[in-house]
Motif scaffolding. Structure first.
Motif, PDB file in Angstrom:
ATOM      1  N   SER A  65       0.824  -1.208   0.000  1.00 47.54           N
ATOM      2  CA  SER A  65       0.000   0.000   0.000  1.00 47.54           C
ATOM      3  C   SER A  65       0.858   1.258   0.000  1.00 47.54           C
ATOM      4  O   SER A  65       1.975   1.272   0.519  1.00 47.54           O
ATOM      5  CB  SER A  65      -0.909  -0.008   1.234  1.00 47.54           C
ATOM      6  OG  SER A  65      -1.606   1.205   1.372  1.00 47.54           O
ATOM      7  N   ASP A  66       0.320   2.312  -0.593  1.00 51.15           N
ATOM      8  CA  ASP A  66       0.939   3.635  -0.490  1.00 51.15           C
ATOM      9  C   ASP A  66       0.533   4.340   0.797  1.00 51.15           C
ATOM     10  O   ASP A  66       1.141   5.340   1.174  1.00 51.15           O
ATOM     11  CB  ASP A  66       0.525   4.509  -1.693  1.00 51.15           C
ATOM     12  CG  ASP A  66       1.147   4.040  -2.992  1.00 51.15           C
ATOM     13  OD1 ASP A  66       2.383   3.954  -3.060  1.00 51.15           O
ATOM     14  OD2 ASP A  66       0.403   3.748  -3.941  1.00 51.15           O
ATOM     15  N   ARG A  73      -3.610   1.820  -3.396  1.00 50.94           N
ATOM     16  CA  ARG A  73      -2.658   1.469  -4.444  1.00 50.94           C
ATOM     17  C   ARG A  73      -3.223   2.012  -5.767  1.00 50.94           C
ATOM     18  O   ARG A  73      -4.027   1.386  -6.427  1.00 50.94           O
ATOM     19  CB  ARG A  73      -2.473  -0.050  -4.498  1.00 50.94           C
ATOM     20  CG  ARG A  73      -1.297  -0.495  -5.338  1.00 50.94           C
ATOM     21  CD  ARG A  73      -0.995  -1.976  -5.130  1.00 50.94           C
ATOM     22  NE  ARG A  73      -2.122  -2.848  -5.401  1.00 50.94           N
ATOM     23  CZ  ARG A  73      -2.712  -3.612  -4.492  1.00 50.94           C
ATOM     24  NH1 ARG A  73      -2.278  -3.643  -3.252  1.00 50.94           N
ATOM     25  NH2 ARG A  73      -3.741  -4.377  -4.824  1.00 50.94           N
ATOM     26  N   SER A  77       1.589   4.125  -8.954  1.00 52.39           N
ATOM     27  CA  SER A  77       2.166   4.618  -7.705  1.00 52.39           C
ATOM     28  C   SER A  77       3.312   3.704  -7.273  1.00 52.39           C
ATOM     29  O   SER A  77       3.488   2.608  -7.816  1.00 52.39           O
ATOM     30  CB  SER A  77       1.094   4.639  -6.614  1.00 52.39           C
ATOM     31  OG  SER A  77       0.739   3.306  -6.271  1.00 52.39           O
ATOM     32  N   PRO A  78       4.120   4.123  -6.282  1.00 55.45           N
ATOM     33  CA  PRO A  78       5.194   3.244  -5.793  1.00 55.45           C
ATOM     34  C   PRO A  78       4.685   1.877  -5.351  1.00 55.45           C
ATOM     35  O   PRO A  78       5.324   0.857  -5.611  1.00 55.45           O
ATOM     36  CB  PRO A  78       5.778   4.041  -4.617  1.00 55.45           C
ATOM     37  CG  PRO A  78       5.527   5.469  -4.980  1.00 55.45           C
ATOM     38  CD  PRO A  78       4.194   5.470  -5.676  1.00 55.45           C
ATOM     39  N   ALA A  79       3.529   1.843  -4.684  1.00 56.14           N
ATOM     40  CA  ALA A  79       2.991   0.557  -4.244  1.00 56.14           C
ATOM     41  C   ALA A  79       2.593  -0.318  -5.425  1.00 56.14           C
ATOM     42  O   ALA A  79       2.757  -1.541  -5.385  1.00 56.14           O
ATOM     43  CB  ALA A  79       1.784   0.776  -3.326  1.00 56.14           C
ATOM     44  N   SER A  80       2.084   0.308  -6.492  1.00 53.59           N
ATOM     45  CA  SER A  80       1.698  -0.490  -7.661  1.00 53.59           C
ATOM     46  C   SER A  80       2.919  -1.126  -8.310  1.00 53.59           C
ATOM     47  O   SER A  80       2.838  -2.238  -8.839  1.00 53.59           O
ATOM     48  CB  SER A  80       0.944   0.375  -8.674  1.00 53.59           C
ATOM     49  OG  SER A  80       1.820   1.262  -9.357  1.00 53.59           O
ATOM     50  N   ARG A 176      -6.595   8.257  -9.399  1.00 48.59           N
ATOM     51  CA  ARG A 176      -5.511   9.226  -9.565  1.00 48.59           C
ATOM     52  C   ARG A 176      -5.850  10.328 -10.558  1.00 48.59           C
ATOM     53  O   ARG A 176      -5.556  11.502 -10.324  1.00 48.59           O
ATOM     54  CB  ARG A 176      -4.239   8.491  -9.992  1.00 48.59           C
ATOM     55  CG  ARG A 176      -3.010   9.392  -9.986  1.00 48.59           C
ATOM     56  CD  ARG A 176      -1.729   8.596 -10.092  1.00 48.59           C
ATOM     57  NE  ARG A 176      -0.574   9.453  -9.979  1.00 48.59           N
ATOM     58  CZ  ARG A 176       0.682   9.039 -10.075  1.00 48.59           C
ATOM     59  NH1 ARG A 176       0.942   7.737 -10.256  1.00 48.59           N
ATOM     60  NH2 ARG A 176       1.691   9.878  -9.971  1.00 48.59           N
TER      61      ARG A 176
END
Length: 490
Positions: A65-66, A73, A77-80, A176
């Motif tokens: 998770s972000d 997520r 994103s970084p979590a994705s 997003r």
């Protein structure tokens, strides 16, 4: 062989012993797929993969998770990115060739020798809303991977008659950029991306988009996100169609001022106008007959066509958002859904007209922007029948095993497979622009979705995975047997 040559000549029995052991090893190796199948469950239900491992993977993905302390997520994103690496490892474990396309969609594909060109695509989305549950989207991805892993360990993956590909779409929720289906739209149709200013380079999009000739069908497994299956006490349901939806953004501009010095009669308050419009939308959608005309004889809207109409304001933003300031601007989102596209379009037009009227009355300036529109999507009739058949086969085998005390039991397995409409949007809507689509719903507790309270029974996860195995068996492993079964049922 080197070991055999190193044995002393004076002990010929050792040679025979080693040769015998080697022969046994070769025999066991040849039987490994069969032994794996027995290990997974000689009853053919594969509980260890389709339930136990799938549930563990759902929990693992749900921790990526972000957000801190909640699941978020979003697109790219970084979590994705971290989730992508995990999903790729699971796809490889299932024997699939993997890649990530220009839009961040993850693909896992098995291309059998001498297969047809029209692939079976199975997918769902890896992105989430903010403060999400762990089943929405992820359930469909991991169930599909698990189903193909079962085919791999039982040796049936090599007998596929057509390519089978799992796709984890990068963006379905639209959190997003407030535009849904970016991942699946890129695969299905580039025009959707161009309309949303995400055209990119021609070469990049050309690599993402599939040609209709290369795809035979698309199937998606998803939690129901509604209470129907739970009320019917049935684990699985087949979807016959998906409601159309429109997303709007309403922008209201007034006069910003001091909360203590501007008299009430002189205010141009966008917040009050927004509050009135939210209530107007609720009344419009709860009691559309007060605003719209329908008459069965004249062919206008009927009660049936208005059934399933829902409208939601999910986000409201103010500027400058201070407790002692009359806001200068208020924006809010509107989500309108209906099974009948004409009803939905008429509600959108009616609400837009009411916005302008109410804003004129309150001396504020308003604008309505359409952010997303998707027509209602019918599922393919033949795919729907095939999914019903796979579900019946699944529930029959699981119920029989439970009755024989081989399993702890499968709750709610009796009766005909329910056929439902989906009020929620899914990637299948975008994929319908490319190929015929089918969907399988999985029961969830209380119909709760887009919440950390999402809950799906482990046994229902298992049933969904087994139904997918049965569906692939019927449609991609032995086409002749599938055709015979179809003829017999018709």
């Amino acid at each position: 062989m080197a070991l055999l040559l190193s044995c002393p000549r004076r002990h010929p029995s050792i040679h025979l012993l080693i040769l015998s052991a080697y022969a046994i090893f070769l025999l066991l190796a040849s039987l490994l797929p069969i032994l794996d199948g027995l290990e997974l469950g000689g009853d053919g239900l594969y509980r260890e993969i389709l339930r136990d491992e799938t549930v563990l993977r759902l929990k693992e993905l749900g921790k990526i998770s972000d957000g801190e302390g909640y699941l978020e997520r979003t697109f790219l994103s970084p979590a994705s990115i971290r989730a992508s690496a995990v999903i790729i490892s699971w796809m490889k474990d299932a024997g699939l060739t993997t890649w990530v396309d220009q839009m961040g969609n993850i693909h896992g594909r098995f291309e059998p020798t001498n297969s047809t060109k029209d692939a079976l695509l199975i997918g769902s989305h890896m992105d989430t809303v903010i403060d999400a549950g762990m089943y929405d989207g992820a359930l469909g991805i991991i169930c599909a991977i698990s189903a193909l892993k079962v085919l791999k360990v039982t040796g049936r993956l090599q007998r596929l008659t057509k390519p089978v590909e799992v796709i984890a779409f990068s963006d379905e929720e639209g959190v997003r950029f407030q535009t849904t289906f970016l991942g699946s739209a890129a695969v299905a149709v580039q025009d959707v991306l161009k309309l949303n200013s995400l055209e990119g380079t021609a070469n990049a999009l050309g690599e993402v988009r599939y040609s209709p000739e290369s795809v035979g069908s698309y199937v998606e497994v998803h939690m129901e996100q509604g209470p129907v299956l739970e009320a019917l006490r049935y684990p699985l349901g087949v979807v016959k169609g998906i409601a159309g939806q429109t997303r709007l953004k309403v922008i209201i501009n007034g006069s910003q001022g001091h909360a203590g010095t501007v008299p009430m009669k002189l205010r141009r308050d966008p917040m009050v106008a927004a509050a009135e419009l939210v209530l107007t939308l609720e009344t419009l959608c709860k009691e559309p007959n007060k605003f719209l005309t329908y008459d069965e004889e004249c062919g206008c809207f009927t009660e049936e066509s208005l059934a399933g109409l829902v409208c939601t304001v999910g986000e409201l933003l103010t500027w400058p958002s201070a407790s002692n300031v009359i806001p200068g601007q208020v924006n809010f989102t509107v989500d309108i859904r209906a099974m009948d596209d004409k009803v939905r379009e008429t509600i959108v037009t009616s609400f837009s007209r009411l916005v302008l009227q109410r804003c004129d009355d309150r001396l504020v300036d308003c604008a309505v922007e359409q952010k997303h529109a998707a027509a209602a999507t019918p599922c393919d009739a033949q795919l729907t029948l095939q999914l019903e058949r796979a579900t019946r086969s699944t529930m029959s085998s699981m119920t029989a095993a439970a009755a024989a005390a081989a399993l702890p039991g499968v709750r709610g397995a009796g009766g005909e497979t329910p056929v439902l409409m989906s009020g929620a949007g899914h990637d299948a809507m975008a994929m319908a622009r490319l190929t015929k689509v089918g969907m399988l719903f999985v029961r969830c507790r209380g119909g709760v979705s887009h919440s950390p309270e999402e809950s799906v029974l482990d046994d229902d996860v298992w049933a969904a995975g087994l139904a997918l195995v049965n569906f692939i068996d019927q449609n991609a492993v032995d086409a002749a047997a599938s055709a015979t079964a179809t003829t017999a049922e018709s």
